[in-house]
Design an enzyme around this catalytic site. Structure first.
Site, mmCIF file in Angstrom:
data_model
loop_
_atom_site.group_PDB
_atom_site.id
_atom_site.type_symbol
_atom_site.label_atom_id
_atom_site.label_comp_id
_atom_site.label_asym_id
_atom_site.label_seq_id
_atom_site.Cartn_x
_atom_site.Cartn_y
_atom_site.Cartn_z
ATOM 1 C CD GLN A 94 -2.686 -1.269 2.544
ATOM 2 O OE1 GLN A 94 -2.468 -0.528 3.500
ATOM 3 N NE2 GLN A 94 -3.579 -2.248 2.600
ATOM 4 C CG HIS A 156 -3.216 -0.555 7.868
ATOM 5 N ND1 HIS A 156 -4.026 -0.913 8.901
ATOM 6 C CD2 HIS A 156 -3.685 -1.223 6.785
ATOM 7 C CE1 HIS A 156 -4.942 -1.772 8.462
ATOM 8 N NE2 HIS A 156 -4.743 -1.976 7.173
ATOM 9 C CD GLU A 262 -15.350 3.552 12.977
ATOM 10 O OE1 GLU A 262 -14.657 4.586 13.088
ATOM 11 O OE2 GLU A 262 -15.525 2.736 13.893
ATOM 12 C CE1 TYR A 272 -14.562 10.992 15.803
ATOM 13 C CE2 TYR A 272 -12.385 11.789 16.439
ATOM 14 C CZ TYR A 272 -13.708 12.036 16.118
ATOM 15 O OH TYR A 272 -14.184 13.323 16.137
ATOM 16 C CE1 TYR A 283 -9.500 -7.374 6.754
ATOM 17 C CE2 TYR A 283 -7.241 -7.140 7.541
ATOM 18 C CZ TYR A 283 -8.369 -6.597 6.956
ATOM 19 O OH TYR A 283 -8.372 -5.281 6.574
HETATM 20 CA CA LIG Z 1 -14.131 4.263 15.400
#
Ligand SMILES: [Ca+2]
Length: 393
Positions: A94, A156, A262, A272, A283
């Site tokens: 990524q 990530h 989200e 959060y 996973y």
């Molecule tokens: Ca969250």
């Protein structure tokens, strides 16, 4: 007898009136809008995993390719790679060249902001730089920010950016996948939304700044304290962030694990929740956390379970598609379409999907100054597509 009859009639009238009021109320709250006719036009192709797009003056485009190149597109022609990118870009999985955005005063100062992963398999990190573009050359390069600590995973990174009205810059930083617990730590910049000024300095009103004092480079010890850069915490891998000037709101989306994607309204200093609260599973199917709620942690504004793998996202403020005004549009990698989240009074009242006929993984969505939508497909032969209202016959 007469009185009873009159009473019954009155009750019936009242019931009819109440029903009509309820129906009207329901309609005004839940009117599902539809997209008018549109045309999809291919602007450019042959791009290697295009990741982000910026609109230059004179209808020219800048596009990042995750595989490590920045290109300019003029009248559908894709340029050779622009020179002057850093030589430590880490292209793997990524990682690579990620976001590109222009300074809000770009027309006056010419600053272009880029995010990228830098380093190698053992030690890599998200970085943010700025530079000025002269024809096909980047000049006056400055690396403004490096996420700490470095990590040893090629995934990530997050890496999306958005400017606020005070010319501070929000940067999404991923949890590095193997380091999810650090999303809750103020001593780590993994799993955060970071805020810096446009020159890389610390905004003095950041939520975790110590006593609001001005730090200079001689305050080396205090500068080690990375918490001063944190805007919000508890994020996993936020693939879009935007500032909506009308609602004066920051909105971001993020990938959950299996489930638990989200959309969040981002407030300075808020937590959060990742990985303490989530509706997703690992996973492997294992439970990450028994909690979906926890004191002091924000609930998502929108939860996508099962996951849609959201990528780019805009709050539409263009003029071309009046029906979409003030709504969110998010691209999906997994389901190869755009999710249209209709918003009313700060609530998402309806979700529908658009443009599934494209049939490709979608990486990003941007609104052109003329109100048309630009999409990037996520492919080795990636395309830029433009969606405009159908020309009247
Ligand atoms: Ca969250």
């Amino acid at each position: 007898m007469k009185r009873i009859k009159l009473f019954k009639v009155a009750v019936r009238i009242l019931l009819v009136w109440l029903t009509s009021q309820l129906f009207a109320h329901a309609q005004s709250n839940n009117t599902v809008k539809s997209m008018p006719d549109y045309d999809i036009e291919q602007v450019a192709s042959g791009l290697s995993f295009p990741w982000s797009l910026a609109f230059l003056p004179n209808n020219e485009l800048l596009v990042t390719e995750r595989t490590g190149h920045l290109r300019k597109i003029v009248a559908g022609k894709v340029s050779v790679p622009i020179s002057g990118l850093p030589d430590d870009i880490y292209v793997k999985s990524q990682g690579g060249l990620l976001d590109v955005i222009l300074h809000p005063d770009y027309n006056e100062n010419g600053w272009i902001y880029l995010s990228y992963s830098a380093g190698n398999d053992e030690q890599n990190a998200l970085k943010v730089m700025r530079a000025k573009l002269k024809e096909l050359e980047l000049l006056e390069q400055q690396v403004l920010f490096t996420v700490t600590p470095s990590k040893n995973t090629p995934v990530h990174f997050a890496g999306r950016m958005a400017f606020l009205p005070d010319n501070s810059l929000l940067i999404t930083s991923g949890d590095g996948f193997d380091f999810r617990e650090q999303a809750q730590l103020k001593t780590s910049l993994l799993g955060k939304i970071i805020r810096i000024m446009d020159d890389g300095s610390v905004p003095l009103d950041n939520p975790f700044i110590t006593g609001g004092e001005v730090l200079t480079s001689s305050d080396a010890e205090k500068l080690q304290d990375v918490s001063q850069y944190i805007y919000s915490l508890g994020h996993r891998n936020a693939q879009a962030i935007l500032y909506d000037p009308v609602r004066q709101q920051v909105v971001a989306n993020e990938h959950g694990p299996a489930g638990g994607d989200e959309v969040n309204i981002i407030e300075a200093g808020y937590n959060y929740g990742w990985p303490v609260i989530t509706r997703g599973l690992d996973y492997s199917g294992a439970r990450i956390s028994p909690f979906t709620r926890y004191p002091g942690m924000q609930q998502p504004w929108v939860d996508w379970t099962p996951s849609i793998a959201p990528s780019g996202m805009v709050m539409y403020r263009g003029e071309m598609f009046a029906n979409v005004q003030g709504d969110l549009l998010a691209t999906s990698l997994k389901f190869k379409q755009v999710y249209w989240l209709q918003i009313k009074a700060d609530k998402v009242i309806h979700q529908s999907t658009l443009f599934s006929e494209i049939g490709e993984r979608l990486r990003d969505i941007r609104v052109h100054p003329d109100g048309s939508l630009y999409l990037l497909t996520d492919a080795a032969d990636g395309k830029i597509l433009r969606i405009a209202a159908a020309k009247s016959q």
